[in-house]
Design an enzyme around this catalytic site. Structure first.
Site, mmCIF file in Angstrom:
data_model
loop_
_atom_site.group_PDB
_atom_site.id
_atom_site.type_symbol
_atom_site.label_atom_id
_atom_site.label_comp_id
_atom_site.label_asym_id
_atom_site.label_seq_id
_atom_site.Cartn_x
_atom_site.Cartn_y
_atom_site.Cartn_z
ATOM 1 C CD GLN A 157 38.873 37.251 40.464
ATOM 2 O OE1 GLN A 157 38.328 36.250 40.056
ATOM 3 N NE2 GLN A 157 40.064 37.618 40.052
ATOM 4 C CD GLU A 201 44.687 38.030 44.413
ATOM 5 O OE1 GLU A 201 44.361 39.223 44.341
ATOM 6 O OE2 GLU A 201 44.785 37.293 43.423
ATOM 7 C CG ASP A 237 40.582 41.004 37.549
ATOM 8 O OD1 ASP A 237 39.833 40.850 36.555
ATOM 9 O OD2 ASP A 237 41.451 40.170 37.887
ATOM 10 C CD GLU A 282 43.514 41.700 35.769
ATOM 11 O OE1 GLU A 282 44.167 42.540 36.428
ATOM 12 O OE2 GLU A 282 43.555 40.480 36.011
ATOM 13 C CE LYS A 333 47.174 36.280 36.964
ATOM 14 N NZ LYS A 333 45.721 36.005 36.809
ATOM 15 N NE ARG A 362 47.500 32.831 38.311
ATOM 16 C CZ ARG A 362 47.056 32.101 37.280
ATOM 17 N NH1 ARG A 362 47.922 31.543 36.444
ATOM 18 N NH2 ARG A 362 45.767 31.923 37.072
ATOM 19 C CB SER A 363 44.346 33.942 44.056
ATOM 20 O OG SER A 363 44.088 32.772 43.303
ATOM 21 C CE LYS A 384 45.314 41.849 39.754
ATOM 22 N NZ LYS A 384 44.464 40.937 38.971
HETATM 23 P P1 PGA Z 1 43.961 33.797 39.872
HETATM 24 O O1 PGA Z 1 43.320 35.160 39.377
HETATM 25 O O2 PGA Z 1 43.055 33.367 40.991
HETATM 26 O O3 PGA Z 1 43.776 32.926 38.659
HETATM 27 O O4 PGA Z 1 45.356 33.996 40.261
HETATM 28 C C1 PGA Z 1 43.657 36.400 39.763
HETATM 29 C C2 PGA Z 1 43.247 37.296 38.644
HETATM 30 O O5 PGA Z 1 42.206 37.034 38.001
HETATM 31 O O6 PGA Z 1 43.932 38.252 38.351
HETATM 32 ZN ZN ZN Z 2 42.562 38.822 36.504
#
Ligand code: PGA
Ligand code: ZN
Length: 418
Positions: A157, A201, A237, A282, A333, A362-363, A384
């Site tokens: 990812q 992101e 990650d 991660e 988070k 978060r994304s 992050k």
């Molecule tokens: P998210 O994930 O899309 O749930 O914010 C980002 C991540 O896995 O760190």
């Molecule tokens: Zn993650």
């Protein structure tokens, strides 16, 4: 200073994906605070519920009808009382009634209102004199997995950079920007159809496999380490819950056309750490596999093994992981658990038990900068938060301001394991 809450306003706004989200204003006798909630795409299944049935409109209604009457008149300085009140109003463990994102927006807006009413910045208000360490920015440079809809990008990812040798935050952020730019140029050479597309992101989206992404990112890190004169580490990650097929009990790498059993996944990740000198990994395993996290942690040195979906910022889940030594870092988070008090307790527990807390975006995010202030306030050695894109830059620039504000007292956080 009077920090009595006089009014609370909730509204619908948008995040960087154009999705609706909830924003809250809190007005005290002498101050003001505002916060809007982020949203994940590869969410952990143990996260709180974001919104009640009916989505953001219902959430706004619930904040106005249930939360505001209970909160107005309380003292914003008593964060724990505010957060306890949110739990009491909701009455469920995972904020099903008012929504975890509504709780998040109220909780964060309240902390900012309290800081503002006391004439200080959030990190000073929450962290006091001891809060003077800046986190290292962990920035996403190449997207894959669910962040590219499982289509053109790599299976992994996120390919991220951690400039852990930098002596100042500004230098660290500069190195990340240079590496991001360089990676974009190289992707353009490898993928002839690449035209500079980026994910939510701000990481590049290109037609490239895991191996190709590693090759380009490793080289860019090496060059920047030489140019800047400090180590810039490559990180990943895997968001492995998204790769995991529970029926087959295999990790499915669609792009690579390959499946890996948990044992093969462990060997694969160990090999990647060794080959690419990874500084941080991660979610290398799915969110219930504490044992594999423990085994990987035992078998690695000089690499952070971080749980995101594994822990979902929850203190109880971290306690379970700490007993097993499942990892040595945890993603924080705040909206995974709903309130600042809950998240702060997890951070404290992490620090006491040898886990590095990594404050994270978060994304789906907004231009709020709170996590920058929280990383310094709570003593998180890593933040992050991406490298480019408006919602990411809001946090990076806020940390540059905090560093300037601290002047001679500013210091980079200690990252013992690297
Ligand atoms: P998210 O994930 O899309 O749930 O914010 C980002 C991540 O896995 O760190
Ligand atoms: Zn993650």
């Amino acid at each position: 200073m009077s920090t009595v809450i006089e009014d609370l306003i909730a509204r619908k706004v948008f995040n960087n994906r154009g999705e609706e989200t909830v924003e809250v204003d809190i007005i005290t006798t002498e101050g003001f605070g505002r916060a809007s909630a982020p949203a994940g795409k590869s969410r952990g299944k143990n996260e709180v519920t974001y919104y009640p049935q009916g989505g953001v409109d219902q959430a706004v209604k619930k904040v106005e009808e249930l939360v505001a009457p209970a909160i107005v008149g309380l003292n914003a300085s008593f964060q724990e009382e505010i957060d306890r009140t949110l739990h009491e109003i909701d009455g469920t463990k995972d904020f099903k009634v008012i929504g975890g994102n509504s709780a998040f927006a109220v909780s964060l807006a309240n902390s900012e209102a309290a800081a503002n009413s006391n004439g200080c910045l959030l990190f000073q208000y929450l962290g006091g004199q001891v809060a003077h360490e800046l986190p290292y920015p962990l920035g996403n440079a190449i997207s894959g997995g669910q962040h590219t809809q499982g289509k053109s990008g790599p299976d992994i990812q996120e390919f991220l950079i951690l400039p852990y040798g930098a002596e100042s935050f500004l230098e660290a952020a500069s190195a990340n920007s240079q590496i991001h730019r360089k990676i974009g140029q190289e992707l353009g050479k490898k993928d002839t159809l690449f035209c500079g597309g980026k994910s939510d992101e701000g990481a590049w989206v290109a037609n490239v496999e895991d191996e190709g992404a590693f090759e380009i990112a490793s080289k860019a890190c090496e060059e920047a380490s030489n140019d800047f004169g400090f180590e810039c580490g490559l990180c990943i990650d895997l968001a492995a819950s998204s790769l995991w097929n529970g029926k087959e009990k295999k990790y499915v790498y669609r792009r690579e056309k390959r499946k890996r059993s948990p044992g093969e996944q462990l060997d694969f990740v160990l090999e990647l750490i060794k080959k690419h000198h990874l500084a941080y990994v991660e979610d290398p395993f799915h969110e219930e596999d504490f044992e594999s996290f423990a085994e990987l942690t035992r078998k690695t040195k000089n690499c952070l093994v971080c749980g995101d979906d594994l822990f979902t910022s929850d203190r109880e889940r971290l306690a379970r992981g700490a007993k097993l030594h499942a990892g040595n870092a945890i993603i924080i988070k705040v909206n995974q658990v709903g309130t600042l008090t809950d998240a702060s307790e997890t951070v404290e527990f992490a620090k006491k038990n040898g886990f590095a807390p990594v404050m994270s975006h978060r994304s789906g995010d907004t231009c709020d900068w709170h996590i920058a202030q929280l990383a310094v306030a709570l003593g998180c050695p890593i933040i992050k938060t991406g490298i480019v894109e408006g919602a990411r830059i809001a946090k990076i620039n806020e940390l540059i301001r905090i560093e300037e504000f601290l002047g001679d007292r500013a210091k980079m956080a200690a990252l013992d394991r690297l």
